[in-house]
Scaffold this motif. Structure first.
Motif, mmCIF file in Angstrom:
data_model
loop_
_atom_site.group_PDB
_atom_site.id
_atom_site.type_symbol
_atom_site.label_atom_id
_atom_site.label_comp_id
_atom_site.label_asym_id
_atom_site.label_seq_id
_atom_site.Cartn_x
_atom_site.Cartn_y
_atom_site.Cartn_z
ATOM 1 N N ALA A 33 0.837 -1.205 0.000
ATOM 2 C CA ALA A 33 0.000 0.000 0.000
ATOM 3 C C ALA A 33 0.870 1.253 0.000
ATOM 4 O O ALA A 33 0.586 2.219 -0.712
ATOM 5 N N LEU A 34 1.950 1.229 0.779
ATOM 6 C CA LEU A 34 2.862 2.372 0.841
ATOM 7 C C LEU A 34 3.515 2.619 -0.517
ATOM 8 O O LEU A 34 3.694 3.769 -0.921
ATOM 9 N N MET A 35 3.820 1.542 -1.238
ATOM 10 C CA MET A 35 4.412 1.677 -2.565
ATOM 11 C C MET A 35 3.433 2.386 -3.509
ATOM 12 O O MET A 35 3.823 3.268 -4.281
ATOM 13 N N VAL A 36 2.158 2.041 -3.443
ATOM 14 C CA VAL A 36 1.137 2.693 -4.268
ATOM 15 C C VAL A 36 1.052 4.182 -3.910
ATOM 16 O O VAL A 36 1.006 5.042 -4.797
ATOM 17 N N VAL A 37 1.066 4.488 -2.615
ATOM 18 C CA VAL A 37 1.007 5.878 -2.155
ATOM 19 C C VAL A 37 2.186 6.668 -2.732
ATOM 20 O O VAL A 37 2.015 7.758 -3.277
ATOM 21 N N ARG A 38 3.391 6.087 -2.634
ATOM 22 C CA ARG A 38 4.605 6.776 -3.126
ATOM 23 C C ARG A 38 4.597 6.941 -4.641
ATOM 24 O O ARG A 38 4.999 7.980 -5.154
ATOM 25 N N GLN A 39 4.136 5.906 -5.365
ATOM 26 C CA GLN A 39 4.078 6.005 -6.825
ATOM 27 C C GLN A 39 3.135 7.120 -7.266
ATOM 28 O O GLN A 39 3.455 7.905 -8.139
ATOM 29 N N GLU A 40 1.963 7.186 -6.612
ATOM 30 C CA GLU A 40 0.997 8.224 -6.976
ATOM 31 C C GLU A 40 1.516 9.597 -6.581
ATOM 32 O O GLU A 40 1.243 10.579 -7.278
ATOM 33 N N GLU A 41 2.260 9.668 -5.511
ATOM 34 C CA GLU A 41 2.870 10.931 -5.079
ATOM 35 C C GLU A 41 3.868 11.405 -6.133
ATOM 36 O O GLU A 41 3.892 12.580 -6.486
ATOM 37 N N GLU A 42 4.692 10.472 -6.647
ATOM 38 C CA GLU A 42 5.663 10.802 -7.696
ATOM 39 C C GLU A 42 4.965 11.246 -8.971
ATOM 40 O O GLU A 42 5.356 12.213 -9.606
ATOM 41 N N ASN A 43 3.915 10.517 -9.357
ATOM 42 C CA ASN A 43 3.177 10.835 -10.586
ATOM 43 C C ASN A 43 2.494 12.200 -10.507
ATOM 44 O O ASN A 43 2.366 12.883 -11.520
ATOM 45 N N ASN A 44 2.030 12.576 -9.308
ATOM 46 C CA ASN A 44 1.338 13.855 -9.140
ATOM 47 C C ASN A 44 2.269 14.993 -8.781
ATOM 48 O O ASN A 44 1.864 16.150 -8.832
ATOM 49 N N GLY A 45 3.490 14.663 -8.360
ATOM 50 C CA GLY A 45 4.401 15.700 -7.882
ATOM 51 C C GLY A 45 5.372 16.087 -8.916
ATOM 52 O O GLY A 45 5.760 17.092 -9.293
#
Length: 187
Positions: free
Chosen positions: A175-187
């Motif tokens: 779940a943390l990996m998904v959070v970080r990936q979406e953070e990278e994609n949006n940031g």
């Protein structure tokens, strides 16, 4: 969709919203000062059909959830993401404002909190993961809570809820990996 368990909600408007979404019976707490008569009803419901606690994603809702869970062990818990519970005018948060689809999804994901608590994920793990303290921690917790279906929490509550729902280290890491990936994609 018929729900076997009796759903504990805060009031009449929540019952109306539940009945629009599913075929179920409810017990209303009528506020955060949960009285002994309500606790007795919930205990009886838990013994006969099982209970799902489904309160608003706000402070009073969490207070009701803790009160009932503390006095009636073994209840399932359903969580509604805050944005799914906001009133159309933006004033107020509650189950009564959620769409039938959001209510059905939350009830489908209802799960029991465990009595025997084992710590797989430590407070240090949460700090290292950027979920406690620092910029963006609150947003990460909100996203993680949705992915793990454990609701929104502050930093202290997150640790406790991860233990109560027995979230495994692997489930947490994924779940943390998904959070970080979406953070990278949006940031």
């Amino acid at each position: 969709m018929r729900i076997q368990e009796i759903i504990v909600v805060e009031g009449k408007d929540d019952t109306t919203a539940i009945k629009r979404a599913v075929d179920a019976d409810t017990i209303e707490t009528n506020g955060s000062a949960v009285n002994q008569m309500t606790i007795e009803k919930v205990k009886r419901a838990q013994e006969t059909r099982g209970v799902i606690i489904f309160t608003d994603p706000d402070f009073p809702g969490e207070k009701i959830r803790k009160t009932i869970a503390g006095k009636v062990p073994g209840c399932k818990h359903a969580f509604l993401p805050k944005e799914a519970a906001i009133a159309k005018g933006g004033r107020g948060v509650g189950v009564e404002h959620a769409s039938p689809e959001a209510i059905r999804a939350a009830l489908k994901d209802a799960q029991p909190m465990r009595e025997e608590i084992v710590e797989e994920i430590t407070q240090d793990d949460l700090i290292t993961a950027g979920l406690i303290g620092g910029p963006g921690a609150k947003e990460r917790r909100i996203h993680l809570g949705k992915l793990l279906k454990i609701g929104y929490t502050n930093g202290k509550q997150l640790h406790k809820r991860l233990m109560m729902f027995q979230i495994s280290r692997q489930e947490f890491a994924e779940a943390l990996m998904v959070v970080r990936q979406e953070e990278e994609n949006n940031g």
